[in-house]
Design a protein around this motif. Structure first.
Motif, PDB file in Angstrom:
ATOM      1  N   UNK A   1      17.655  14.793   1.088  1.00  0.00           N
ATOM      2  CA  UNK A   1      16.385  14.327   2.072  1.00  0.00           C
ATOM      3  C   UNK A   1      15.416  13.660   2.099  1.00  0.00           C
ATOM      4  N   UNK A   2      14.828  12.720   2.959  1.00  0.00           N
ATOM      5  CA  UNK A   2      13.737  12.184   2.249  1.00  0.00           C
ATOM      6  C   UNK A   2      12.316  13.286   2.567  1.00  0.00           C
ATOM      7  N   UNK A   3      11.234  13.122   1.596  1.00  0.00           N
ATOM      8  CA  UNK A   3      10.198  13.993   1.438  1.00  0.00           C
ATOM      9  C   UNK A   3       9.530  13.371   2.004  1.00  0.00           C
ATOM     10  N   UNK A   4       8.433  14.193   2.473  1.00  0.00           N
ATOM     11  CA  UNK A   4       7.087  13.998   3.208  1.00  0.00           C
ATOM     12  C   UNK A   4       6.296  12.911   3.162  1.00  0.00           C
ATOM     13  N   UNK A   5       6.246  12.674   1.392  1.00  0.00           N
ATOM     14  CA  UNK A   5       5.818  10.856   0.855  1.00  0.00           C
ATOM     15  C   UNK A   5       6.020  10.212   1.392  1.00  0.00           C
ATOM     16  N   UNK A   6       7.099  10.173   1.210  1.00  0.00           N
ATOM     17  CA  UNK A   6       8.406   9.060   1.778  1.00  0.00           C
ATOM     18  C   UNK A   6       7.974   8.637   3.252  1.00  0.00           C
ATOM     19  N   UNK A   7       7.810   9.612   3.842  1.00  0.00           N
ATOM     20  CA  UNK A   7       7.933   9.091   4.913  1.00  0.00           C
ATOM     21  C   UNK A   7       7.113   8.645   5.660  1.00  0.00           C
ATOM     22  N   UNK A   8       5.520   9.298   4.915  1.00  0.00           N
ATOM     23  CA  UNK A   8       4.347   8.683   5.132  1.00  0.00           C
ATOM     24  C   UNK A   8       3.794   7.524   4.784  1.00  0.00           C
ATOM     25  N   UNK A   9       4.467   7.231   3.906  1.00  0.00           N
ATOM     26  CA  UNK A   9       5.196   5.341   2.955  1.00  0.00           C
ATOM     27  C   UNK A   9       5.221   4.610   4.113  1.00  0.00           C
ATOM     28  N   UNK A  10       6.629   4.597   4.648  1.00  0.00           N
ATOM     29  CA  UNK A  10       7.318   4.196   5.490  1.00  0.00           C
ATOM     30  C   UNK A  10       6.195   3.918   6.877  1.00  0.00           C
ATOM     31  N   UNK A  11       5.940   4.577   7.419  1.00  0.00           N
ATOM     32  CA  UNK A  11       4.898   5.221   8.697  1.00  0.00           C
ATOM     33  C   UNK A  11       3.828   3.976   8.641  1.00  0.00           C
ATOM     34  N   UNK A  12       3.116   4.394   7.092  1.00  0.00           N
ATOM     35  CA  UNK A  12       2.506   3.143   6.882  1.00  0.00           C
ATOM     36  C   UNK A  12       2.197   1.697   6.360  1.00  0.00           C
ATOM     37  N   UNK A  13       3.696   1.911   6.481  1.00  0.00           N
ATOM     38  CA  UNK A  13       4.643   0.614   6.195  1.00  0.00           C
ATOM     39  C   UNK A  13       4.604  -0.131   7.456  1.00  0.00           C
ATOM     40  N   UNK A  14       4.817   1.221   8.337  1.00  0.00           N
ATOM     41  CA  UNK A  14       5.335  -0.132   9.665  1.00  0.00           C
ATOM     42  C   UNK A  14       4.338   0.175  10.807  1.00  0.00           C
ATOM     43  N   UNK A  15       2.846   0.309  10.308  1.00  0.00           N
ATOM     44  CA  UNK A  15       1.281   0.849  10.841  1.00  0.00           C
ATOM     45  C   UNK A  15       0.901  -0.835  10.539  1.00  0.00           C
ATOM     46  N   UNK A  16       1.392  -1.747   9.471  1.00  0.00           N
ATOM     47  CA  UNK A  16       1.288  -2.815   8.718  1.00  0.00           C
ATOM     48  C   UNK A  16       1.576  -3.783  10.205  1.00  0.00           C
ATOM     49  N   UNK A  17       2.608  -3.894   9.843  1.00  0.00           N
ATOM     50  CA  UNK A  17       3.364  -4.779  10.892  1.00  0.00           C
ATOM     51  C   UNK A  17       3.407  -6.260   9.751  1.00  0.00           C
ATOM     52  N   UNK A  18       3.516  -5.839   8.668  1.00  0.00           N
ATOM     53  CA  UNK A  18       4.411  -6.568   8.239  1.00  0.00           C
ATOM     54  C   UNK A  18       6.151  -7.305   7.946  1.00  0.00           C
ATOM     55  N   UNK A  19       6.527  -6.247   8.353  1.00  0.00           N
ATOM     56  CA  UNK A  19       8.111  -6.381   8.681  1.00  0.00           C
ATOM     57  C   UNK A  19       8.853  -5.554   9.919  1.00  0.00           C
ATOM     58  N   UNK A  20       9.710  -5.798  10.248  1.00  0.00           N
ATOM     59  CA  UNK A  20      10.229  -5.772  10.934  1.00  0.00           C
ATOM     60  C   UNK A  20      11.080  -4.006  10.977  1.00  0.00           C
ATOM     61  N   UNK A  21      11.159  -3.249  12.476  1.00  0.00           N
ATOM     62  CA  UNK A  21      12.315  -2.079  11.748  1.00  0.00           C
ATOM     63  C   UNK A  21      13.140  -2.469  11.259  1.00  0.00           C
ATOM     64  N   UNK A  22      13.903  -3.390  11.630  1.00  0.00           N
ATOM     65  CA  UNK A  22      15.410  -3.721  10.657  1.00  0.00           C
ATOM     66  C   UNK A  22      14.956  -3.967   9.212  1.00  0.00           C
ATOM     67  N   UNK A  23      13.807  -4.792   9.473  1.00  0.00           N
ATOM     68  CA  UNK A  23      13.732  -5.383   8.098  1.00  0.00           C
ATOM     69  C   UNK A  23      13.277  -4.251   6.654  1.00  0.00           C
ATOM     70  N   UNK A  24      12.328  -2.786   7.637  1.00  0.00           N
ATOM     71  CA  UNK A  24      11.963  -1.454   6.658  1.00  0.00           C
ATOM     72  C   UNK A  24      13.203  -1.172   5.584  1.00  0.00           C
ATOM     73  N   UNK A  25      14.421  -1.207   6.968  1.00  0.00           N
ATOM     74  CA  UNK A  25      15.344  -0.099   6.183  1.00  0.00           C
ATOM     75  C   UNK A  25      16.585  -0.948   5.145  1.00  0.00           C
ATOM     76  N   UNK A  26      16.126  -2.515   5.578  1.00  0.00           N
ATOM     77  CA  UNK A  26      17.161  -2.750   3.704  1.00  0.00           C
ATOM     78  C   UNK A  26      16.659  -2.356   3.264  1.00  0.00           C
ATOM     79  N   UNK A  27      14.811  -3.170   3.092  1.00  0.00           N
ATOM     80  CA  UNK A  27      14.262  -2.668   1.508  1.00  0.00           C
ATOM     81  C   UNK A  27      14.647  -0.729   1.140  1.00  0.00           C
TER      82      UNK A  27
END
Length: 426
Positions: A320-346
């Motif tokens: 399962x994803x840990x709390x730190x992993x969820x927070x890291x992805x939320x912050x990455x999404x907030x920065x808007x450097x990638x769209x959601x699909x690209x983040x999923x590839x990452x």
């Protein structure tokens, strides 16, 4: 977010400021922004602040090597610090190539005032997630103004014209110098920290679902950007989102408790993630030629939260994803450097060789993709394939044919038998 293909130590830079910078601004940056951007980005901001001049020119160019030496960082760390400043609205970066080569123009902005900071749903929620509830409350109290005023007091404050005299002619027809000053002495508008306006989401239907709730008028518009991020990250439709919003609304005041909303959504997602039967599964990769197409389809159809859960379950149903992993992805999404699909590839790329997503490794991969100009999931896959093909082959551990082999002594041979000693003659 398009980035230049190169960001080199020998490139030049110039500094300019778009707003006034004061000692109080430095206090705000230290207390409210530093927890968000970290010490390196904060040091970069203060360094640029100290070096800026009122009237800079292109002849004031300096090499990035100078910044690297001052901050004791690498060019990749400098790039990471720069994009953090851009993400929170403290910096804008421009670039151009002229006869002297490429140069970057760093345009400094003052922090927003504390009242605007705490009313900004992205900045305040990010600060809350970073420092925790106790420290967040302390910071809010430190910047809270509490003027002493009583209803019984009589206001006897003098107006401007009660003290100063200006002719009506001067007011209706100001001197040319005054008009010139109005245009010359002006601050640029600070960059807006935003996740997006939520175009395409059915806000009207969401509002209809909340029409009979206790939510105060204007709360949905006030937190629209942060609510939209939650809807995207967790893949929530208006009906489900309305239920979460209603549960996080204060019964007495009608105000939305945004941190509570986020906790409720994450808690529900955590409870459901072990129910493997109802979780979305990643497409089965049956052939190498179909791998990219299947992965792209999953990345574009799933929310980030759904995708990481499915990716973990694909490796092991108990993961399962840990709390730190969820927070890291939320912050990455907030920065808007990638769209959601690209983040999923990452996410898929990192989990291929790791069981969890580490913040430092995540940042390293993100910055390498940004430097390569990745802006879509298709480009991300190309970048992954190019990296894999460029990896050096592992050296063979087998001995060479002409390798010299040392002769082992007789006592080391497997069939060695010690010689019997002869009896002495008598």
């Amino acid at each position: 977010m398009q980035r230049p293909e190169t960001y080199l130590p020998q490139d030049d830079y110039v500094i300019t400021q778009a707003t006034y910078l004061s000692d109080f601004d430095q206090k705000v940056a230290t207390r409210l922004y530093q927890p968000l951007i970290g010490p390196v980005a904060f040091a970069l901001y203060l360094t640029l602040w100290q070096e800026v001049t009122p009237r800079p020119s292109l002849s004031d160019r300096k090499k990035h090597v100078r910044l690297l030496d001052l901050l004791h960082v690498s060019i990749d760390e400098l790039f990471t610090a720069r994009v953090k400043l851009e993400a929170v609205g403290l910096l804008k970066t421009y670039t151009q190539v002229d006869q002297l080569g490429r140069f970057y123009a760093y345009e400094l902005y003052a922090p927003v005032s504390p009242d605007r900071f705490f009313s900004d749903d992205l900045l305040s929620v990010l600060l809350y997630d970073t420092v925790g509830e106790t420290q967040f409350a302390t910071l809010r109290q430190d910047f809270q103004l509490s003027p002493i005023r009583r209803d019984s007091w009589q206001d006897i404050t003098s107006d401007f014209l009660d003290v100063f005299h200006i002719s009506a002619q001067a007011l209706t027809d100001p001197p040319i110098a005054v008009e010139t000053a109005k245009q010359a002495v002006v601050q640029s508008e600070a960059p807006k920290v935003t996740l997006g306006n939520g175009e395409g989401y059915d806000w009207e239907f969401l509002a209809q679902q909340l029409a009979n709730s206790n939510l105060k008028a204007g709360e949905l518009e006030k937190y629209q950007s942060a609510i939209y991020q939650l809807a995207k990250f967790y893949g929530l439709q208006p009906v489900d989102l309305a239920r979460y919003i209603e549960a996080a609304t204060n019964v007495m005041t009608g105000e939305l408790n945004l941190p509570q909303l986020r906790r409720n959504i994450e808690q529900t997602a955590t409870k459901q993630e072990h129910k493997v039967a109802v979780q979305p599964q990643l497409s089965t990769k049956v052939a190498v030629a179909d791998t990219d197409a299947a992965l792209l389809k999953d990345a574009k159809q799933m929310s980030i939260r759904e995708f990481i859960v499915a990716a973990k379950h694909k490796k092991n149903a108990q993961m399962y994803p840990g709390h730190n992993e969820i927070q890291a992805l939320l912050k990455l999404q907030q920065r808007r450097v990638f769209d959601d699909a690209t983040i999923n590839i990452l996410v898929d790329y990192i989990l291929q060789t790791n069981d969890s997503i580490n913040q430092a490794y995540l940042d390293a991969v993100v910055n390498s993709w940004l430097k390569a100009g990745v802006t879509s999931p298709e480009q991300a896959l190309v970048q992954i394939h190019e990296f894999v093909t460029k990896k050096p082959a592992r050296k063979s551990t087998r001995p060479r044919a002409n390798r010299r082999v040392e002769t082992r002594p007789a006592w080391m041979q497997p069939d060695y038998q010690p010689k019997k000693k002869r009896s002495p003659l008598r």
